[in-house]
Design a protein around this motif. Sequence first.
Motif, PDB file in Angstrom:
ATOM      1  N   ARG A   8       0.831  -1.201   0.000  1.00 47.53           N
ATOM      2  CA  ARG A   8       0.000   0.000   0.000  1.00 47.53           C
ATOM      3  C   ARG A   8       0.865   1.249   0.000  1.00 47.53           C
ATOM      4  N   ASN A   9       1.934   1.262   0.788  1.00 50.84           N
ATOM      5  CA  ASN A   9       2.814   2.423   0.824  1.00 50.84           C
ATOM      6  C   ASN A   9       3.521   2.610  -0.515  1.00 50.84           C
ATOM      7  N   THR A  10       3.929   1.519  -1.117  1.00 49.68           N
ATOM      8  CA  THR A  10       4.582   1.589  -2.424  1.00 49.68           C
ATOM      9  C   THR A  10       3.620   2.151  -3.463  1.00 49.68           C
ATOM     10  N   GLU A  11       2.400   1.664  -3.473  1.00 54.57           N
ATOM     11  CA  GLU A  11       1.407   2.157  -4.423  1.00 54.57           C
ATOM     12  C   GLU A  11       1.088   3.628  -4.173  1.00 54.57           C
ATOM     13  N   ARG A  12       0.986   3.995  -2.908  1.00 52.98           N
ATOM     14  CA  ARG A  12       0.688   5.382  -2.564  1.00 52.98           C
ATOM     15  C   ARG A  12       1.829   6.309  -2.988  1.00 52.98           C
ATOM     16  N   THR A  13       3.052   5.872  -2.739  1.00 53.47           N
ATOM     17  CA  THR A  13       4.212   6.683  -3.129  1.00 53.47           C
ATOM     18  C   THR A  13       4.293   6.814  -4.638  1.00 53.47           C
ATOM     19  N   ARG A  14       4.099   5.711  -5.317  1.00 57.14           N
ATOM     20  CA  ARG A  14       4.130   5.736  -6.791  1.00 57.14           C
ATOM     21  C   ARG A  14       3.058   6.691  -7.330  1.00 57.14           C
ATOM     22  N   ARG A  15       1.851   6.632  -6.756  1.00 54.68           N
ATOM     23  CA  ARG A  15       0.761   7.512  -7.178  1.00 54.68           C
ATOM     24  C   ARG A  15       1.133   8.975  -6.915  1.00 54.68           C
ATOM     25  N   ALA A  16       1.717   9.255  -5.768  1.00 54.95           N
ATOM     26  CA  ALA A  16       2.110  10.627  -5.425  1.00 54.95           C
ATOM     27  C   ALA A  16       3.160  11.144  -6.407  1.00 54.95           C
ATOM     28  N   ILE A  17       4.085  10.288  -6.793  1.00 54.25           N
ATOM     29  CA  ILE A  17       5.123  10.674  -7.748  1.00 54.25           C
ATOM     30  C   ILE A  17       4.510  10.949  -9.119  1.00 54.25           C
ATOM     31  N   LEU A  18       3.637  10.077  -9.575  1.00 56.97           N
ATOM     32  CA  LEU A  18       2.991  10.279 -10.880  1.00 56.97           C
ATOM     33  C   LEU A  18       2.165  11.569 -10.899  1.00 56.97           C
ATOM     34  N   ASP A  19       1.411  11.807  -9.832  1.00 60.96           N
ATOM     35  CA  ASP A  19       0.596  13.026  -9.762  1.00 60.96           C
ATOM     36  C   ASP A  19       1.482  14.268  -9.741  1.00 60.96           C
ATOM     37  N   ALA A  20       2.561  14.211  -8.966  1.00 60.86           N
ATOM     38  CA  ALA A  20       3.488  15.346  -8.897  1.00 60.86           C
ATOM     39  C   ALA A  20       4.155  15.576 -10.245  1.00 60.86           C
ATOM     40  N   ALA A  21       4.561  14.503 -10.897  1.00 58.69           N
ATOM     41  CA  ALA A  21       5.224  14.639 -12.194  1.00 58.69           C
ATOM     42  C   ALA A  21       4.287  15.260 -13.218  1.00 58.69           C
ATOM     43  N   GLN A  22       3.034  14.839 -13.217  1.00 58.32           N
ATOM     44  CA  GLN A  22       2.073  15.429 -14.153  1.00 58.32           C
ATOM     45  C   GLN A  22       1.931  16.920 -13.881  1.00 58.32           C
ATOM     46  N   GLN A  23       1.820  17.289 -12.634  1.00 57.97           N
ATOM     47  CA  GLN A  23       1.686  18.702 -12.262  1.00 57.97           C
ATOM     48  C   GLN A  23       2.906  19.506 -12.713  1.00 57.97           C
ATOM     49  N   VAL A  24       4.091  18.985 -12.452  1.00 56.43           N
ATOM     50  CA  VAL A  24       5.318  19.698 -12.816  1.00 56.43           C
ATOM     51  C   VAL A  24       5.462  19.780 -14.337  1.00 56.43           C
ATOM     52  N   ILE A  25       5.116  18.712 -15.048  1.00 52.20           N
ATOM     53  CA  ILE A  25       5.195  18.732 -16.506  1.00 52.20           C
ATOM     54  C   ILE A  25       4.237  19.779 -17.074  1.00 52.20           C
ATOM     55  N   LEU A  26       3.038  19.871 -16.520  1.00 54.02           N
ATOM     56  CA  LEU A  26       2.093  20.875 -17.001  1.00 54.02           C
ATOM     57  C   LEU A  26       2.586  22.291 -16.724  1.00 54.02           C
ATOM     58  N   GLU A  27       3.338  22.466 -15.635  1.00 52.13           N
ATOM     59  CA  GLU A  27       3.873  23.786 -15.299  1.00 52.13           C
ATOM     60  C   GLU A  27       5.154  24.109 -16.058  1.00 52.13           C
ATOM     61  N   LYS A  28       6.040  23.138 -16.180  1.00 48.88           N
ATOM     62  CA  LYS A  28       7.390  23.394 -16.710  1.00 48.88           C
ATOM     63  C   LYS A  28       7.639  22.793 -18.087  1.00 48.88           C
ATOM     64  N   GLY A  29       6.761  21.920 -18.540  1.00 44.86           N
ATOM     65  CA  GLY A  29       6.962  21.270 -19.829  1.00 44.86           C
ATOM     66  C   GLY A  29       8.080  20.256 -19.784  1.00 44.86           C
ATOM     67  N   ALA A  30       8.781  20.126 -20.889  1.00 43.99           N
ATOM     68  CA  ALA A  30       9.825  19.110 -21.032  1.00 43.99           C
ATOM     69  C   ALA A  30      11.040  19.382 -20.151  1.00 43.99           C
ATOM     70  N   ALA A  31      11.124  20.546 -19.562  1.00 40.43           N
ATOM     71  CA  ALA A  31      12.271  20.899 -18.720  1.00 40.43           C
ATOM     72  C   ALA A  31      12.180  20.296 -17.320  1.00 40.43           C
ATOM     73  N   VAL A  32      11.228  19.431 -17.098  1.00 40.52           N
ATOM     74  CA  VAL A  32      11.022  18.830 -15.780  1.00 40.52           C
ATOM     75  C   VAL A  32      12.269  18.064 -15.331  1.00 40.52           C
ATOM     76  N   THR A  33      12.572  18.181 -14.030  1.00 44.74           N
ATOM     77  CA  THR A  33      13.695  17.430 -13.471  1.00 44.74           C
ATOM     78  C   THR A  33      13.190  16.487 -12.395  1.00 44.74           C
ATOM     79  N   LEU A  34      13.977  15.452 -12.117  1.00 43.85           N
ATOM     80  CA  LEU A  34      13.614  14.513 -11.057  1.00 43.85           C
ATOM     81  C   LEU A  34      13.569  15.223  -9.708  1.00 43.85           C
ATOM     82  N   ALA A  35      14.469  16.162  -9.479  1.00 41.20           N
ATOM     83  CA  ALA A  35      14.493  16.897  -8.211  1.00 41.20           C
ATOM     84  C   ALA A  35      13.199  17.693  -8.014  1.00 41.20           C
TER      85      ALA A  35
END
Length: 193
Positions: A8-35
Amino acid sequence: MAEPRQTRNTERTRRAILDAAQQVILEKGAAVTLAQVASVAGVSKSGLIHHFGNRDQLVVAVVEDVHDQFRESVLSHLDLSENYPGKMLRAYVRVLCAESTDAVAARDFTSAPMWSGLYAIPAVAAVMSGQSAWWSEQFTLDGLSTERVLIVRRAAEGVAAAGVYGEEGEAGIAAARRLLLELTTEGTFHTPV
């Protein structure tokens, strides 16, 4: 018993990362970084890399996830009581041209300029090509002419993009939705003579 909790924690963390990445990509585009993604997700960069080995893997996972969410949304708007051709296309229009904020993710998704820099990643291009082929197949099976599908599909995508950019308000989107839904019904689309 520790195993299910870890999952459950792994799934929750993975979901949080995917949601955050989508948000950052929409804000920054292709310039998104892992940090940047790790910071928004509330995880360490090494924690993010544990789930997604590198930036390209993360971006591909986000594109796949967004497509999956969009597909689920369209399928949830499929009205099986409509016993005439165009069911899938009508569901597609309903999602992209929703009269409420329910379609914000779908509208964001259709904003190609926000995602365009990501298409340079070969695996992303492959996902996009596969998704486009899947939708084309579904619309072909839907029973409407190729021309009608092309016009309605691309118009719905354009209306959704106009909504994202603030170029079309709720009333205009609602009017376009009504017209596009009408165009998915046989006999309403007339070719000039």
